[in-house]
Each structure stands twice: as C-alpha cells, then as structure tokens.
Enzyme design. Structure first.
Site, PDB file in Angstrom:
ATOM      1  N   TYR A   1      -2.172  -1.135  10.248  1.00 16.74           N
ATOM      2  CA  TYR A   1      -2.180  -1.347   8.801  1.00 16.74           C
ATOM      3  C   TYR A   1      -0.923  -0.768   8.158  1.00 16.74           C
ATOM      4  CZ  TYR A   1      -3.739  -1.174   3.943  1.00 16.74           C
ATOM      5  OH  TYR A   1      -3.838  -1.320   2.585  1.00 16.74           O
TER       6      TYR A   1
ATOM      7  N   SER B   1       0.864  -1.187   0.000  1.00 13.66           N
ATOM      8  CA  SER B   1       0.000   0.000   0.000  1.00 13.66           C
ATOM      9  C   SER B   1       0.893   1.226   0.000  1.00 13.66           C
ATOM     10  CB  SER B   1      -0.890   0.010   1.245  1.00 13.66           C
ATOM     11  OG  SER B   1      -1.554   1.248   1.392  1.00 13.66           O
TER      12      SER B   1
END
Length: 249
Positions: free
Chosen positions: A151, A137
């Site tokens: 995350y 990401s």
C-alpha cells in the site's frame, strides 16, 4: 441562446467511500459525472444525474474503452482517481509480502491510476483548465509504524507519477495534484474499527484534531483542487490528515 456547457468529470472508485462522496459533491456542483467502479452502482446514486459505469481498471483496455464510449467527441474537465485497495492485516513488509497481494495492490492503486490518466489526456486537451486529482495517502509521504509496504509504496508511486504528469502537461494547461488523506472512516476500514474499537481510539489519539477524517473532508479538498481557485496549483500534494504528519513521534 444555447445552454452553457456543463463541465465533465470522471471519478474512479465511486462505488463507496471517498470516490462516491466526491462524485456526489461534483454532481451537486453542476458537473456531468461518470462514476466508475468494479462494483455495481451505489444506491446513493439513484435520483442523481450521475452515470454509473462498471469497469475493472486492472484491465489494460478498460480506461480507454470507457472514455471513448461515454465521452465520445466531448472533452473532459476533471479526472479523480480515487480507486484503491488496502489489505489491512495481510499487507506486511516487502521482505515478506505475498506476491499476489503485492501485484493486486499495484494493479489497482498505481497501474489503474496510470492508465486512466493516460487515457484521459486526449479528452482534457479539448477543454480549458482541465485538472486531475489522485487520491494518495500520507503513507505515500511518510513511513508507517507497522509496515504495509504494498500500500505504502503504491501510494508513493501515485505521488511521484502525479508530479511527473504535472510537469509534462503543465505547458498545455492541464494540472495534476494529489490529496493525501490520513485516517479516514470509510467502508473499507469501518469493519476493522467495529471489530476492535480500541483501534479507532488509537488512531484518533494519533490525530491532533482527535477525530477520524470523513470522506466529505477529502471530497472538499478534491473539489478545491479541481476549481479555478486552484488554477496555479499543480504538482503538489495536499495533506488532509487532521495534523497527523505535522508531529514528531
């Protein structure tokens, strides 16, 4: 004349979103695909040549067991680690985050990726030009304005581990790269946009291309990184974010 060997691919997180679309793309491109997910097989797999495998990759024994069962003495050409979780609106600063949420995020996003990669290497050594692509990401490359530290840090770990794998296995011709998506419309996040349309508008406004990414955008990037056209690309992070992190904001 014997039939030419079809390349093989294992895709994790293939129960939906990026993983599912990537599995379907590889199937169309002639791969023998095993689609791995903790959930039941997606309906979209019906009528394809894809083999659905239900497995919990947070189980330390699962990756090696599933590869041994389904690959046997065959080699593995491609591994796509797309399994991931994000606990939106619950994942916060590491200074305040719930311990169980932190552990669960790392168990799926980083530990599962590590175990699958390690288990895949013996099979990749049997083929020429094998490659791994890990779905990370842009959050693993930059800080987030609203912290989702479990995350973010887990995805940064994916980026770092992919680079280490690339350096270690490069001499054997095995490549490792990441794809780093920006805001992508997947089932994991779609409900948040349905509940708060202004949230989607805000994310589109942050993106220079003024739209959310599609799983197909990420699958195309994964497919390129697995291909012979990227045979000299390893240890890199391909950003697919509509221009988001190119800005100073």
């Amino acid at each position: 004349m014997s039939e030419a060997r079809r390349p093989t691919a294992v895709v994790t997180g293939a129960g939906g979103g990026i993983g599912l679309v990537t599995a379907l793309r590889l199937d169309r491109d002639g791969y023998r695909v095993w689609a791995v997910d903790v959930k039941d097989a997606a309906p979209e797999l019906a009528g394809t040549g894809i083999v659905a495998v239900r497995a919990d990759l947070t189980d330390p024994a699962a990756p090696a067991a599933l590869l041994a069962e389904h690959l046997g003495d065959d080699g593995l050409d491609a591994l796509v680690n797309a399994a991931g979780v994000a606990f939106f609106d619950r994942d916060v600063s590491a200074l305040d985050v719930d311990e169980e949420l932190w552990s669960r995020t790392f168990a799926v996003n980083l530990d599962g990726m590590r175990r699958m990669s390690a288990a895949a290497v013996p099979y990749m050594r049997r083929t020429a030009g094998a490659a791994m692509v890990h779905v990370a990401s842009i959050a693993g490359l930059r800080g987030m304005d609203s912290p989702m530290d479990a995350y973010q840090v887990s995805k940064a770990g994916v980026v770092s581990l992919s680079r280490s794998i690339a350096v270690q296995l490069g001499p054997e011709g095995i490549r490792s790269n990441t794809v780093c998506p920006g805001a992508v419309l997947t089932p994991m996040i779609a409900h948040l946009y349905d509940e708060a349309p202004e949230r989607r508008t805000r994310m589109e406004g942050k993106t220079p291309l003024r739209r959310l990414g599609r799983p197909e955008d990420i699958a195309a990037a994964v497919r390129w990184l697995l291909s012979s056209e990227a045979s000299f690309v390893t240890g890199t992070d391909l950003v697919v974010d509509g221009g988001w992190i190119a800005q100073i904001v």
